[in-house]
Design an enzyme around this catalytic site. Structure first.
Site, PDB file in Angstrom:
ATOM      1  N   TYR A  33     -19.187  29.941   4.652  1.00  0.00           N
ATOM      2  CA  TYR A  33     -19.986  28.218   4.358  1.00  0.00           C
ATOM      3  C   TYR A  33     -19.993  27.660   2.956  1.00  0.00           C
ATOM      4  O   TYR A  33     -20.400  28.261   2.269  1.00  0.00           O
ATOM      5  CB  TYR A  33     -21.004  27.419   5.489  1.00  0.00           C
ATOM      6  CG  TYR A  33     -22.217  27.987   4.868  1.00  0.00           C
ATOM      7  CD1 TYR A  33     -23.136  29.593   4.800  1.00  0.00           C
ATOM      8  CD2 TYR A  33     -23.208  27.030   4.640  1.00  0.00           C
ATOM      9  CE1 TYR A  33     -24.150  29.540   3.745  1.00  0.00           C
ATOM     10  CE2 TYR A  33     -24.695  27.216   3.661  1.00  0.00           C
ATOM     11  CZ  TYR A  33     -25.313  28.327   3.337  1.00  0.00           C
ATOM     12  OH  TYR A  33     -25.718  28.728   3.430  1.00  0.00           O
ATOM     13  N   LYS A 147     -21.221  33.029  -0.150  1.00  0.00           N
ATOM     14  CA  LYS A 147     -21.799  31.911   0.491  1.00  0.00           C
ATOM     15  C   LYS A 147     -22.153  32.148   1.791  1.00  0.00           C
ATOM     16  O   LYS A 147     -21.559  31.658   2.676  1.00  0.00           O
ATOM     17  CB  LYS A 147     -21.743  30.688   0.561  1.00  0.00           C
ATOM     18  CG  LYS A 147     -23.201  29.939   0.855  1.00  0.00           C
ATOM     19  CD  LYS A 147     -22.766  28.649   0.017  1.00  0.00           C
ATOM     20  CE  LYS A 147     -23.374  26.923   0.171  1.00  0.00           C
ATOM     21  NZ  LYS A 147     -25.185  27.640   0.450  1.00  0.00           N
ATOM     22  N   GLU A 179     -34.467  33.625  -6.530  1.00  0.00           N
ATOM     23  CA  GLU A 179     -34.158  32.313  -6.176  1.00  0.00           C
ATOM     24  C   GLU A 179     -34.577  31.648  -4.661  1.00  0.00           C
ATOM     25  O   GLU A 179     -35.752  32.531  -4.268  1.00  0.00           O
ATOM     26  CB  GLU A 179     -32.449  31.877  -5.428  1.00  0.00           C
ATOM     27  CG  GLU A 179     -32.022  32.924  -4.445  1.00  0.00           C
ATOM     28  CD  GLU A 179     -30.746  32.671  -4.360  1.00  0.00           C
ATOM     29  OE1 GLU A 179     -30.354  31.573  -4.640  1.00  0.00           O
ATOM     30  OE2 GLU A 179     -30.227  33.518  -3.121  1.00  0.00           O
ATOM     31  N   LEU A 203     -27.103  33.223  -5.219  1.00  0.00           N
ATOM     32  CA  LEU A 203     -26.139  31.917  -4.771  1.00  0.00           C
ATOM     33  C   LEU A 203     -26.125  31.545  -6.270  1.00  0.00           C
ATOM     34  O   LEU A 203     -27.008  30.770  -7.017  1.00  0.00           O
ATOM     35  CB  LEU A 203     -26.221  31.422  -3.608  1.00  0.00           C
ATOM     36  CG  LEU A 203     -25.202  30.215  -3.463  1.00  0.00           C
ATOM     37  CD1 LEU A 203     -24.625  31.359  -2.931  1.00  0.00           C
ATOM     38  CD2 LEU A 203     -25.067  29.217  -2.802  1.00  0.00           C
TER      39      LEU A 203
HETATM   40  N1  PDD Z   1     -27.685  26.024   0.222  1.00  0.00           N
HETATM   41  N2  PDD Z   1     -29.326  29.740  -3.248  1.00  0.00           N
HETATM   42  C1  PDD Z   1     -29.695  30.116  -1.912  1.00  0.00           C
HETATM   43  C2  PDD Z   1     -29.355  30.829  -1.065  1.00  0.00           C
HETATM   44  C3  PDD Z   1     -28.879  29.027  -0.799  1.00  0.00           C
HETATM   45  O1  PDD Z   1     -28.419  28.876   0.444  1.00  0.00           O
HETATM   46  C4  PDD Z   1     -28.598  27.661  -1.552  1.00  0.00           C
HETATM   47  C5  PDD Z   1     -27.593  26.165  -1.028  1.00  0.00           C
HETATM   48  C6  PDD Z   1     -28.823  26.606  -3.093  1.00  0.00           C
HETATM   49  C7  PDD Z   1     -28.324  25.833  -3.524  1.00  0.00           C
HETATM   50  O2  PDD Z   1     -26.852  26.093  -3.622  1.00  0.00           O
HETATM   51  P1  PDD Z   1     -26.092  24.675  -4.120  1.00  0.00           P
HETATM   52  O3  PDD Z   1     -26.734  23.805  -5.283  1.00  0.00           O
HETATM   53  O4  PDD Z   1     -24.844  24.931  -4.136  1.00  0.00           O
HETATM   54  O5  PDD Z   1     -26.405  23.702  -2.950  1.00  0.00           O
HETATM   55  C8  PDD Z   1     -29.180  28.326  -3.425  1.00  0.00           C
HETATM   56  C9  PDD Z   1     -27.327  25.452   1.175  1.00  0.00           C
HETATM   57  C10 PDD Z   1     -27.963  23.658   1.134  1.00  0.00           C
HETATM   58  C11 PDD Z   1     -27.664  25.671   2.553  1.00  0.00           C
HETATM   59  O6  PDD Z   1     -27.674  26.278   3.033  1.00  0.00           O
HETATM   60  O7  PDD Z   1     -27.704  24.313   3.717  1.00  0.00           O
END
Ligand code: PDD
Length: 280
Positions: A33, A147, A179, A203
């Site tokens: 996703y 992801k 993270e 991620l």
């Molecule tokens: N999540 N690490 C994890 C485990 C995440 O699920 C996310 C983002 C990030 C940050 O990634 P980005 O800057 O690309 O949004 C880091 C999304 C927003 C979610 O699961 O809703």
């Protein structure tokens, strides 16, 4: 009236967006996703999100996602929802190919779903004064760079944080801060910003990548190096980043006040330049 979403080539009312129960996304979390922000009707870093989606698909042997179709679908759901500020959810699974079977189907028919939603923004006071976090043991797999929709441990970690009266859970693997449950984690030591390097244990956040660039352009030293949880407690500043969280200061970790307890100057500056960047 139910919202219009995109499912497998059609724009449909949400209550008609139906897929077979044995979709592999449902059975095996066999899917990926993206979450993309729209600011004032403009999509932020859509190219980078599409690249990461393609990379995630390749890692788990999914067919390449139809990027042009996804771009059109994202634009359509945003237009139909009439939400200038939105959070767009894109899910791509290996789809339904018959009764449950572990082996990957030879000719999968992936399921593609796209929806635009109001942004689940953190409380504004947390942006201003700082949010709080706990640390949790990182028991996730070794493909966190994908992801994947397999987010059970992320959801359990988030709930643990909420149960503790905090907002975010910070994963710690073998003593190292990796993270957050849905964010990347940064700590400031002596004016330099540290964050875990890219690899299978985090991620590679798009917001993280933008912040790396902003640190460079602002002349803020940035080190993509692992650091231990004990150092997190002793950091001058801590913040997390994510598509929905943007740059969110953390003022308390496991009950330890971070730095002087407020929002530090490096975090504040990055919040400001990030806010300018999303409007540019
Ligand atoms: N999540 N690490 C994890 C485990 C995440 O699920 C996310 C983002 C990030 C940050 O990634 P980005 O800057 O690309 O949004 C880091 C999304 C927003 C979610 O699961 O809703």
């Amino acid at each position: 009236m139910s919202e219009t979403v995109y499912l497998n080539g059609s724009l449909v009312p949400y209550d008609q967006a139906l897929i077979p129960f044995e979709d592999r996304g449902m059975l095996f979390a066999d899917g990926i996703y993206e979450v993309v922000r729209a600011y004032g009707g403009r999509l932020f870093e859509l190219d980078a999100h599409m690249e990461r989606l393609v990379a995630s698909a390749a890692e788990i042997r999914l067919p390449p996602p139809p990027v042009q179709e996804i771009r059109r679908a994202v634009a359509e759901v945003l237009r139909l929802r009439g939400l200038p500020d939105a959070s767009v959810y894109i899910q791509f699974t290996r789809g339904f190919t018959g009764p449950r079977s572990h082996a990957l189907p030879q000719n999968p028919t992936p399921t593609l779903f796209v929806a635009a939603r109001p942004v689940p923004r953190p409380d504004p006071t947390h942006f201003r004064d700082g949010a709080t976090a706990i640390t949790v043991s990182d028991r996730r797999w070794h493909m966190c760079h994908v992801k994947s929709v397999g987010l059970l441990l992320n959801t359990l970690a988030k709930q643990e944080a909420l149960d503790a009266g905090t907002q975010e859970a910070v994963f710690v693997r073998d003593g190292v801060v990796t993270e957050g449950s849905a964010t990347n984690v940064f700590a400031v030591f002596g004016g330099a910003v540290y964050t875990h390097p890219e690899g299978p244990h985090i991620l590679s956040g798009i917001t993280r990548q933008v912040l790396v660039e902003l640190c460079r352009s602002q002349g803020i030293p940035l080190r993509q190096e692992p650091f231990l949880v004990q150092r997190l407690y002793a950091a001058d500043e801590v913040f997390v980043s994510g598509t929905n969280s943007e740059v969110l200061p953390i003022r308390l970790v496991d009950g330890h006040a971070v730095g002087a307890g407020g929002v530090g100057p490096v975090t504040r500056r990055l919040q400001e330049v990030f806010a300018r960047r999303v409007c540019s």
